[in-house]
Structure formats: structure tokens, C-alpha cells
Write a protein that holds these residues in place. Structure first.
Motif, PDB file in Angstrom:
ATOM      1  N   SER A 527       0.815  -1.219   0.000  1.00  0.00           N
ATOM      2  CA  SER A 527       0.000   0.000   0.000  1.00  0.00           C
ATOM      3  C   SER A 527       0.850   1.271   0.000  1.00  0.00           C
ATOM      4  O   SER A 527       0.383   2.335  -0.411  1.00  0.00           O
ATOM      5  N   VAL A 528       2.126   1.185   0.449  1.00  0.00           N
ATOM      6  CA  VAL A 528       2.961   2.391   0.499  1.00  0.00           C
ATOM      7  C   VAL A 528       3.940   2.481  -0.669  1.00  0.00           C
ATOM      8  O   VAL A 528       4.525   3.532  -0.912  1.00  0.00           O
ATOM      9  N   PHE A 529       4.141   1.373  -1.397  1.00  0.00           N
ATOM     10  CA  PHE A 529       5.097   1.401  -2.506  1.00  0.00           C
ATOM     11  C   PHE A 529       4.554   0.581  -3.683  1.00  0.00           C
ATOM     12  O   PHE A 529       4.961  -0.560  -3.908  1.00  0.00           O
ATOM     13  N   PRO A 530       3.619   1.147  -4.463  1.00  0.00           N
ATOM     14  CA  PRO A 530       3.000   0.402  -5.570  1.00  0.00           C
ATOM     15  C   PRO A 530       3.986  -0.033  -6.650  1.00  0.00           C
ATOM     16  O   PRO A 530       3.703  -0.988  -7.379  1.00  0.00           O
ATOM     17  N   LEU A 531       5.136   0.636  -6.773  1.00  0.00           N
ATOM     18  CA  LEU A 531       6.098   0.291  -7.826  1.00  0.00           C
ATOM     19  C   LEU A 531       6.976  -0.917  -7.467  1.00  0.00           C
ATOM     20  O   LEU A 531       7.808  -1.334  -8.277  1.00  0.00           O
ATOM     21  N   ALA A 532       6.778  -1.472  -6.281  1.00  0.00           N
ATOM     22  CA  ALA A 532       7.605  -2.622  -5.869  1.00  0.00           C
ATOM     23  C   ALA A 532       7.448  -3.793  -6.836  1.00  0.00           C
ATOM     24  O   ALA A 532       8.419  -4.469  -7.179  1.00  0.00           O
ATOM     25  N   ALA A 533       6.216  -4.036  -7.287  1.00  0.00           N
ATOM     26  CA  ALA A 533       5.971  -5.150  -8.215  1.00  0.00           C
ATOM     27  C   ALA A 533       6.703  -4.936  -9.531  1.00  0.00           C
ATOM     28  O   ALA A 533       7.179  -5.897 -10.153  1.00  0.00           O
ATOM     29  N   LEU A 534       6.806  -3.681  -9.984  1.00  0.00           N
ATOM     30  CA  LEU A 534       7.515  -3.385 -11.232  1.00  0.00           C
ATOM     31  C   LEU A 534       8.996  -3.717 -11.093  1.00  0.00           C
ATOM     32  O   LEU A 534       9.586  -4.346 -11.987  1.00  0.00           O
ATOM     33  N   TRP A 535       9.613  -3.298  -9.986  1.00  0.00           N
ATOM     34  CA  TRP A 535      11.023  -3.603  -9.772  1.00  0.00           C
ATOM     35  C   TRP A 535      11.248  -5.113  -9.692  1.00  0.00           C
ATOM     36  O   TRP A 535      12.243  -5.634 -10.223  1.00  0.00           O
ATOM     37  N   ALA A 536      10.340  -5.799  -9.024  1.00  0.00           N
ATOM     38  CA  ALA A 536      10.461  -7.263  -8.929  1.00  0.00           C
ATOM     39  C   ALA A 536      10.312  -7.912 -10.302  1.00  0.00           C
ATOM     40  O   ALA A 536      11.029  -8.865 -10.634  1.00  0.00           O
ATOM     41  N   LEU A 537       9.387  -7.401 -11.110  1.00  0.00           N
ATOM     42  CA  LEU A 537       9.183  -7.936 -12.455  1.00  0.00           C
ATOM     43  C   LEU A 537      10.435  -7.753 -13.312  1.00  0.00           C
ATOM     44  O   LEU A 537      10.871  -8.689 -14.003  1.00  0.00           O
ATOM     45  N   ILE A 538      11.012  -6.558 -13.272  1.00  0.00           N
ATOM     46  CA  ILE A 538      12.237  -6.292 -14.045  1.00  0.00           C
ATOM     47  C   ILE A 538      13.356  -7.231 -13.596  1.00  0.00           C
ATOM     48  O   ILE A 538      14.086  -7.808 -14.417  1.00  0.00           O
ATOM     49  N   ASN A 539      13.486  -7.387 -12.277  1.00  0.00           N
ATOM     50  CA  ASN A 539      14.520  -8.282 -11.748  1.00  0.00           C
ATOM     51  C   ASN A 539      14.314  -9.711 -12.230  1.00  0.00           C
ATOM     52  O   ASN A 539      15.258 -10.391 -12.646  1.00  0.00           O
TER      53      ASN A 539
END
Length: 674
Positions: A527-539
Motif C-alpha cells: 500500500s505504500v510502494f506500488p512500484l515494488a511489483a515493477l522492480w520485482a518484475l524487471i529483476n
């Protein structure tokens, strides 16, 4: 009597499917002795490996060679096709039957298995290597074996695995299955050289075994599952929509989505296990003890086979008396490391407040980067401690050993990696710091992980391989020892020397642990960092070819292991999903904008009660989703039932045929009887 029956069955194989099998020696497994290994110990093990089974030997084909460039003795090991087929039956390995189902292989019925007309290729190279490893580990000390020859101080007791003893005492330096260079080259081209949307999971399974293939299948499935939350995170980042419901909607979506992902993974996992013939497991009571398991020689109560016995109360005392206190001490160390990080971060904040220059801005980020690196170092140290404790606990079964080690690693890594985030979220209650801290930890640990796992080992391996190659070139011929009884191609000898310099692959545990921690970073505080999934996807998009590369080029080839699922990791991911409900509900409840929606006279206790109710509603939704998505697809259930029915019919037919043969035999012996 049993030996005569085995020979009779082997003769039947040759009669049914032809001699099939080349007499050319094809090394499958390599044993590399330490340069200081005593000659009597080497010769004694050689005799054991070559001795017949009736003389308690492994009955394997062995070609010993002394490598002149480093004076190390190497055993190149293979086995006759008859020996491999007999072990396939004894190990109850499943192969595809003529009806398309997987069935336990039997010599008596070999002609009815697919591809049995070509015995050389009936078993995959990975299966042959697994069989040889099983036979090596099954080579145990007898009553007359008091110590290893040449090593009076290294005592043996009946039932001890000889090869494991040699390995633990560094007499044997390496025990590795050789790569199949042609097959590996084809796999590399299809796996990480070509830009395909899917991985060749079945070919990975054929080469590396079900356990490793299951990991890569999970990694690919998880990566695809990250796309929806990553897309929503991007939309949240580029849009200016501001609402008190913004974080709540995204959090609820993620929490339900994790359940959908894990449930559909279980379905896909069961499809793979069915396709590979590993869906139904043998009872743990029938599982053989680990080669490193020790104790007083006794008897298995189920199989009546002799095996070491170790009192259960001693394991319990070791676990609660030593393991638990040491783990608790390690967790306390984690807590103080976290406090040290916050002290350092507070100093950096003060410096930046006094002078807002670019140097102090970099210093502002450095404590978190340093903390992320320290977390990785401490995790590595703890892993060694956990493994030593797990070895000392002396678990009987390999599955029990792995589960206990996994739980130890999950507990410590969870605390070590997430304690600072919980501290910021619920003690400091600073969402801005939480967002910054979470993003820095996630990105830093992923970059460090990629560098540490693939690039560093590869460069070290390349350097060692070049040195080996130079040393081999200086010696034109390879010196053979006096009991050498066959030729080994020089290219294979060079390959063995180079592969021995590669790092040992310790298994999928570290890979799953990395995904587990990433899963926590993405969803615990989504809820505080919506872009976390994007970074995980790129990784993960980079992780798949990176992990494939290290399996093919960096690590020694691991022995194939069966797997029906991802084991205890499934439970670990589900637990993270449940904890994520609690953390996100608490974060949303602490949001000042959300609290403004509540009546002004409501007490703090009632606020907590409201959000606990909301938390339980979301947990109920997750449970309902899990309930209505079956773990096993309907078609797999039908096929399993059909396979069980076909097996029962086959057993009935076999019993009828046996009864008919007995009736005919009785008539021949007693012709005058009715």
C-alpha cells in the motif's frame, strides 16, 4: 536365489528387446580424490565399487586415471545397461508405459515401456547419474570394516556410507555428474540464448531433474503473475488521482491476487508433476535414510531392512537445548544490527539538515545501501550456522533434513530482512521513510544478488578454467596408474578437470529464499510502494536467463532429484500472504486521511476493532478464493483415477496368468489328479 532370478530377468530383457546397448565406456560420474589421499584408501574404494552386489559391492564400471598436471586420482564411473535397468526397478523409478501413463519400471515388463527398443536412450543421462549416485551412497561399511585403509584414525561402523565418509573427511574432493556437452549446448540455445516467451521446462527436467525444473517453472509463473500489480503500480505512478481509497484498493487487489496466483500455481504444479510421473509420493516410512544419517545399526520396522537407528529424544534435546538458543541469539544480533543502522541513518539525516549539498544527499542514502549489503552478509553467515546445526541434529530422512533447514532459513531471513521495515512502519510510523527504505532495500538487494550469484562465480570459474587448460597443455600425455583397465578419452579427462573447478550448486533453497524475500518486499507493504511489483518484475525477467546461465556455465551439474511440488515453500508463501493482510490493513488504518472518515469521538480501541474486522473479511475472501479454486485440475484427477484403474486391471491380469501357469504346472507334475 534372488541373484538367479535377477539374471533370469536380465536374460528375458535381452530376448525381448535385443542386446541393445553399446559396449563403449561412457563416463557418467566422476570421483576426484584429494592430492593427499592415501593409495590404500583409493584402491580399497575401487575394489568396493567394482565388486559384485553379492559381495556387497556396487558392481559399477570404473576407470581410474592419475592426472599428470596435478597428480590427482580421478575415477570415471559408468555402469552396464543391465546394471542400470536392475537399479531402475529396485529404485521404483517411473517410466512411460505403452498406454501413455507413468508406471514403476519392471524388468519383466520392459518391452511394454515406451522407447525400450533403444536401451541406450531408454534412460536419460540424468536418470543414469541418479542411479549411480544411489548405488554409490548405498555402498556401506560391513562388520569387518573397522577403519578406512591408510587412515587408522578414521573409524567406521557397520552401515556407514563409505562415499559420504570419504567426502566428509576430504579424501574425496569432488563427486560430480558430468555434463553432456551436446545436450547442454542445445538446451542453452533454447533456454537463454533465444528470446522466447516460455522456458523449455520439459527439457530442463530431462537434463537437470524435476526439482530444478519445478523451481524454474515457479519462477516463470511468478514472473507472469507480477505483471498485473506492476501495471497498476505504473498507472498509480503516472496518474494524479488522489483519494483515501487509492492505497486501500491497490492493497486489497494485491492481497486477493496473491491467493489467486498461489492457487493457480498449485494447479499448474500438479499438471507438471502428473506429466513427469511424480504426483504420487512414496510414504516416508519407505524412504531410505540419508547417507549422512548415523546411529546404532538396527532394523526398519516397515521394510525390515538393516539401517542406522538414532533415539528420537536425543534429536529433541539437540534441537531445543542447542539449536533454539543459538537461533534466538542470532535473532538478537539482527535486532542490534538494525539499531546500528538507524543510529547511522540519524547521523546522515542530521548532516543533510545542516548542509543540503549533493555529497550529504549521497550520504543520506548510504546507510540503507550499507544495511542492505550487511543483511546479505549476515544471511550468508547464518546459512552456514544453520546448516551445521541441521547436520548435528542428525535427521533420518532427506525430506525432513531439508524442511528443518528451510524453516531455520525462513525464520532468520524474515526477521533479518523485514525487522527494520516493521520498526519504521509501526514504531516510527513514518510512511515516507518506509517507502524510501523499502525501495532502497529491494533494489539494492536485487542488484547485489544478481552480481553475487552469476557474475562473480562466472569470472572466478573462467579464471580457474584457463589455468587448468594451461596446465593440461603442458602435459601431452596422461599417466595411467597400474590398475588402469581401459581408455578414457582425453577430451573427457579435460572436461572433468575443468568441471571440478566449478562451484558446487547447493540446491534450489537459496533461489526459493530469494523469491520468498522478494515476495515479502512486494506484498507486505504494497500500500505504500506500488512500484515494488515493477522492480520485482524487471529483476525476474533478468533472473530467468541469469539463473539459467549459472546452471549451465557456472555450477557443476547437480544430480537429478524428484519433486512433486515446491514443498514447504508453498506454505511459506501462503503465510506471507496472510501476514500481508495484517500489515496492509494496519498501514491503511494508520493513514490520517482514513482516520478522518471515522467519527471524531471514536476511541482508539474501536478503531483497532474496526480494522481487525476488515482484516478478517479480507482473510475470509482469500480463504473463499482458495476454496473455490481446486488444487488439482479435474482432468488430472480423472487421469490419475484412470491410471489407478488400469494398474488394478494389469495386476488382476498378472494374478490370473500366474494362477493359470501354476495350474498347468500342477497338471504336469500330477497328471492323474483332477
Amino acid at each position: 536365489m534372488e541373484n538367479l532370478e535377477e539374471k533370469s530377468r536380465l536374460r528375458e530383457v535381452r530376448k525381448n528387446v535385443g542386446e541393445g546397448g553399446s559396449n563403449d565406456f561412457k563416463p557418467l560420474v566422476v570421483i576426484e580424490f584429494d592430492v593427499t589421499a592415501q593409495q590404500p584408501a583409493i584402491e580399497w574404494l575401487l575394489a568396493k565399487l567394482q565388486a559384485s552386489q553379492k559381495n556387497n559391492g556396487a558392481e559399477l564400471l570404473v576407470r581410474p586415471v592419475v592426472m599428470q598436471h596435478n597428480q590427482e586420482t580421478i575415477f570415471f564411473i559408468s555402469a552396464t545397461m543391465e546394471r542400470l535397468l536392475l537399479a531402475t526397478e529396485m529404485m521404483e523409478i517411473k517410466k512411460v508405459y505403452k498406454d501413455g501413463y507413468h508406471r514403476e519400471f519392471t524388468l519383466q515388463d520392459v518391452a511394454n515401456f515406451k522407447n525400450s527398443e533403444d536401451l541406450d536412450n531408454f534412460l536419460t543421462v540424468a536418470e543414469k547419474q541418479k542411479i549411480i549416485l544411489h548405488e554409490l551412497e548405498a555402498l556401506r561399511a560391513g562388520e569387518e570394516d573397522g577403519n578406512i585403509p591408510g587412515y587408522e584414525a578414521i573409524k567406521l561402523y557397520p552401515g556407514k556410507s563409505l562415499v559420504k565418509k570419504y567426502l566428509s573427511r576430504q579424501i574425496i574432493k569432488n563427486l560430480i555428474p558430468l555434463h553432456d556437452q551436446e545436450q547442454l549446448k542445445r538446451l542453452r540455445v533454447e533456454w537463454y540464448y533465444s528470446f522466447k516467451s516460455t522456458q523449455p521446462i520439459d527439457k530442463i527436467r530431462d537434463y537437470f531433474g524435476e526439482k530444478i525444473a519445478m523451481y524454474f517453472a515457479f519462477l516463470g509463473f511468478y514472473t507472469i503473475a507480477l505483471i498485473p500489480p506492476a501495471v497498476i503500480g505504473i498507472l498509480y505512478f503516472i496518474t494524479s488521482w488522489e483519494s483515501v481509497y487509492r492505497e486501500a484498493i491497490f492493497a486489497v487487489f494485491n492481497l486477493v491476487w496473491t491467493t489467486i496466483f498461489l492457487e493457480y500455481w498449485k494447479r499448474y504444479c500438479s499438471e507438471l508433476a502428473y506429466r513427469w510421473g511424480t504426483l504420487d509420493h512414496v510414504s516416508s516410512q519407505l524412504e531410505e535414510p540419508r547417507a549422512n544419517f548415523y546411529g546404532v545399526m538396527g532394523e526398519n520396522l516397515v521394510t525390515r531392512k538393516p539401517e542406522p537407528v538414532y533415539p528420537k529424544y536425543k534429536q529433541v534435546l539437540r534441537f531445543y537445548g542447542v539449536t533454539v538458543p543459538i537461533i534466538a541469539l542470532c535473532l538478537v544480533v539482527c535486532f542490534y544490527i538494525m539499531l546500528g543502522y538507524f543510529i547511522l541513518q540519524d547521523w546522515a539525516d542530521q548532516c543533510y539538515a545542516k548542509e543540503k549539498g549533493w555529497l550529504n544527499f549521497i550520504n543520506l542514502l548510504m546507510p540503507t545501501v550499507i544495511y542492505a549489503v550487511v543483511i546479505g552478509i549476515v544471511n550468508t553467515i547464518y546459512r552456514k550456522v544453520a546448516k551445521q546445526l541441521n547436520d548435528w541434529e542428525n535427521h533420518r530422512l532427506q525430506s525432513s533434513y531439508e524442511n528443518h533447514l528451510t524453516v531455520k532459513l525462513i525464520l532468520f531471513n524474515f526477521v533479518n530482512c523485514f525487522i527494520s521495515l516493521f520498526y519504521v512502519a509501526f514504531y516510527m510510523q513514518n510512511m515516507t521513510v518506509l517507502r524510501s527504505h523499502l525501495s532502497t532495500l529491494l533494489v539494492t538487494q536485487q542488484l547485489v544478488g544478481q552480481f553475487r550469484e552469476s557474475l562473480v562465480p562466472f569470472f572466478f570459474h573462467r579464471r580457474r578454467a584457463i589455468k587448468v587448460d594451461e596446465a593440461i597443455k603442458k602435459v601431452a600425455n596422461v599417466q595411467k596408474i597400474e590398475f588402469f583397465n581401459g581408455e578414457v578419452d582425453e577430451a573427457v579427462q579435460k572436461q572433468a578437470s575443468i568441471e571440478s573447478t566449478m562451484d558446487v550448486y547447493e540446491g534450489t533453497m537459496d533461489d526459493y529464499l530469494e523469491m520468498f524475500l522478494q515476495f515479502g518486499y512486494v506484498f507486505l507493504f504494497s500500500s505504500v510502494f506500488p512500484l515494488a511489483a515493477l522492480w520485482a518484475l524487471i529483476n525476474n525477467v533478468m533472473e530467468i536467463p541469469s539463473d539459467a546461465f549459472k546452471m549451465c556455465r557456472v555450477f557443476q551439474r547437480p544430480f537429478s532429484e524428484p519433486a512433486a511440488n515446491i514443498g514447504v515453500w508453498q506454505v511459506a508463501f501462503e503465510i506471507i500472504g496472510a501476514i500481508a493482510v495484517m500489515t496492509n490493513c494496519a498501514l491503511i488504518g494508520m493513514n490520517p486521511d482514513v482516520q478522518k472518515l471515522l467519527p471524531s469521538n471514536i476511541s482508539a480501541v474501536n478503531i483497532v476493532i474496526i480494522f481487525v474486522i476488515i482484516e478478517h473479511i479480507i482473510l475470509s475472501i482469500k480463504a473463499a478464493v482458495a476454496f473455490f479454486i481446486p488444487d488439482v485440475p479435474k482432468w488430472v484427477e480423472i487421469e490419475m483415477a484412470r491410471m489407478a484403474y488400469q494398474s488394478r486391471l494389469a495386476l488382476q491380469k498378472e494374478q490370473i496368468e500366474r494362477a493359470e501357469k501354476e495350474r498347468i504346472l500342477r497338471r504336469q507334475i500330477y497328471p492323474n489328479r483332477v
